[in-house]
Design a protein around this motif. Sequence first.
Motif, short mmCIF file in Angstrom:
data_model
loop_
_atom_site.label_atom_id
_atom_site.label_comp_id
_atom_site.label_asym_id
_atom_site.label_seq_id
_atom_site.Cartn_x
_atom_site.Cartn_y
_atom_site.Cartn_z
N ILE A 6 0.85 -1.21 0.00
CA ILE A 6 0.00 0.00 0.00
C ILE A 6 0.88 1.24 0.00
CG2 ILE A 6 -1.64 1.37 1.34
CD1 ILE A 6 -2.92 -1.21 2.27
N LEU A 7 1.90 1.26 0.85
CA LEU A 7 2.77 2.44 0.93
C LEU A 7 3.49 2.71 -0.38
CD1 LEU A 7 4.39 2.12 4.47
CD2 LEU A 7 2.51 3.61 3.76
N ARG A 8 3.86 1.65 -1.09
CA ARG A 8 4.56 1.81 -2.37
C ARG A 8 3.67 2.55 -3.37
NH1 ARG A 8 7.18 -2.43 -2.29
NH2 ARG A 8 5.48 -3.90 -2.63
N VAL A 9 2.38 2.25 -3.38
CA VAL A 9 1.44 2.88 -4.30
C VAL A 9 1.07 4.29 -3.82
CG1 VAL A 9 -0.91 2.73 -5.24
CG2 VAL A 9 0.51 0.68 -5.08
N LYS A 10 0.92 4.42 -2.53
CA LYS A 10 0.41 5.65 -1.93
C LYS A 10 1.39 6.82 -2.00
CE LYS A 10 -1.91 7.27 2.12
NZ LYS A 10 -2.65 6.98 3.28
N GLY A 11 2.67 6.55 -1.96
CA GLY A 11 3.64 7.64 -1.95
C GLY A 11 4.14 7.90 -0.54
N ASN A 12 4.95 8.94 -0.39
CA ASN A 12 5.61 9.14 0.89
C ASN A 12 5.38 10.51 1.51
OD1 ASN A 12 7.10 10.54 -0.93
ND2 ASN A 12 9.02 9.47 -0.58
N THR A 13 4.32 11.19 1.18
CA THR A 13 4.02 12.47 1.80
C THR A 13 3.43 12.23 3.18
OG1 THR A 13 3.57 13.45 -0.36
CG2 THR A 13 2.77 14.64 1.56
N LEU A 14 4.06 12.82 4.20
CA LEU A 14 3.61 12.66 5.57
C LEU A 14 3.31 14.03 6.18
CD1 LEU A 14 6.17 10.03 6.86
CD2 LEU A 14 3.75 9.68 6.45
N PHE A 15 2.26 14.08 6.97
CA PHE A 15 1.91 15.30 7.69
C PHE A 15 1.97 14.99 9.17
CE2 PHE A 15 -0.09 15.64 3.55
CZ PHE A 15 0.27 16.93 3.16
N THR A 16 2.79 15.76 9.88
CA THR A 16 2.93 15.54 11.31
C THR A 16 2.74 16.86 12.06
OG1 THR A 16 5.32 15.93 11.32
CG2 THR A 16 4.59 13.66 10.95
N VAL A 17 2.57 16.72 13.37
CA VAL A 17 2.40 17.87 14.24
C VAL A 17 3.01 17.50 15.59
CG1 VAL A 17 0.11 17.16 15.06
CG2 VAL A 17 0.67 19.58 14.97
N THR A 18 3.34 18.48 16.39
CA THR A 18 3.85 18.21 17.73
C THR A 18 2.70 18.29 18.74
OG1 THR A 18 4.37 20.52 18.21
CG2 THR A 18 6.11 19.19 17.16
N PRO A 19 2.85 17.67 19.90
CA PRO A 19 1.78 17.71 20.90
C PRO A 19 1.45 19.12 21.39
CG PRO A 19 3.39 16.02 21.47
CD PRO A 19 3.95 16.80 20.32
N VAL A 39 -0.16 12.72 12.23
CA VAL A 39 0.62 11.94 13.17
C VAL A 39 1.28 12.92 14.14
CG1 VAL A 39 2.50 10.29 13.47
CG2 VAL A 39 1.05 10.17 11.45
N VAL A 40 1.17 12.63 15.42
CA VAL A 40 1.75 13.50 16.44
C VAL A 40 3.11 12.93 16.83
CG1 VAL A 40 1.41 14.61 18.68
CG2 VAL A 40 -0.58 14.04 17.26
N MET A 41 4.16 13.70 16.56
CA MET A 41 5.53 13.28 16.84
C MET A 41 6.15 14.22 17.87
SD MET A 41 6.01 10.65 14.79
CE MET A 41 7.78 10.40 14.66
N GLU A 42 6.91 13.62 18.81
CA GLU A 42 7.60 14.42 19.82
C GLU A 42 9.02 13.88 19.96
OE1 GLU A 42 6.38 16.40 24.00
OE2 GLU A 42 5.91 14.27 23.81
N HIS A 43 10.00 14.74 19.69
CA HIS A 43 11.41 14.37 19.77
C HIS A 43 11.72 13.13 18.92
CE1 HIS A 43 11.58 17.33 22.92
NE2 HIS A 43 10.71 16.63 23.65
N GLY A 44 11.12 13.04 17.75
CA GLY A 44 11.38 11.94 16.83
C GLY A 44 10.62 10.66 17.12
N ASP A 45 9.78 10.66 18.15
CA ASP A 45 9.01 9.47 18.50
C ASP A 45 7.52 9.71 18.28
OD1 ASP A 45 11.18 7.88 19.40
OD2 ASP A 45 11.15 8.89 21.35
N LEU A 46 6.82 8.63 17.99
CA LEU A 46 5.36 8.70 17.85
C LEU A 46 4.76 9.00 19.23
CD1 LEU A 46 2.78 8.18 16.13
CD2 LEU A 46 2.91 5.81 16.93
N ALA A 47 3.99 10.09 19.30
CA ALA A 47 3.34 10.47 20.55
C ALA A 47 1.84 10.24 20.50
CB ALA A 47 3.64 11.94 20.87
N GLY A 48 1.28 10.22 19.28
CA GLY A 48 -0.16 10.03 19.17
C GLY A 48 -0.65 10.24 17.76
N MET A 49 -1.97 10.31 17.66
CA MET A 49 -2.63 10.48 16.37
C MET A 49 -3.78 11.45 16.57
SD MET A 49 -2.13 9.01 13.46
CE MET A 49 -2.89 8.76 11.90
#
Length: 159
Positions: A6-19, A39-49
């Motif tokens: 799925i990821l191969r077809v979908k592409g690699n654009t990601l939207f993230t935000v900090t908490p 996707v909620v990222m904090e210091h390079g780690d997944l923090a939430g969604m």
Amino acid sequence: MKVSDILRVKGNTLFTVTPDHPLAEAITAMAENDIGSLVVMEHGDLAGMLTFREVIQAIVRNGGVVGKLLVRGVMDDHPLTCTPGTEIDEVRRMMLERHARYMPVMSARMLMGVISFYDVAKAVVDSQDFENRMLKAYIRDWPADATEPTTTDSVRDQA
């Protein structure tokens, strides 16, 4: 079929935000990019969604306004995740159980992408369509049974 397909077809654009990002700005980013999750990222780690589900629930709890809410107070801090190697049937089962519409794809601690329930459903339908076409082609090209008379045998018998 795996998540990596799925990821191969979908592409690699990601939207993230900090908490600690203002919720109002996160909502604007979601609307402007026509996406249903961040996707909620904090210091390079997944923090939430953060999805529109959490946004709507927060607005209702806050009397119909966004106000000065932060993403941290609204996000799902225990989102479902999968890996690129996870089978699509397993992802589908997990998403159905949790009523999740979006799932971050992680490889160790690295965010590889996000898949949606739509992505999973489309992959399943596409796979079934391909299999259906292959089966129909196989049936159409079915070898003749050796016990049935061929056209030349029938003509010879009538002569």
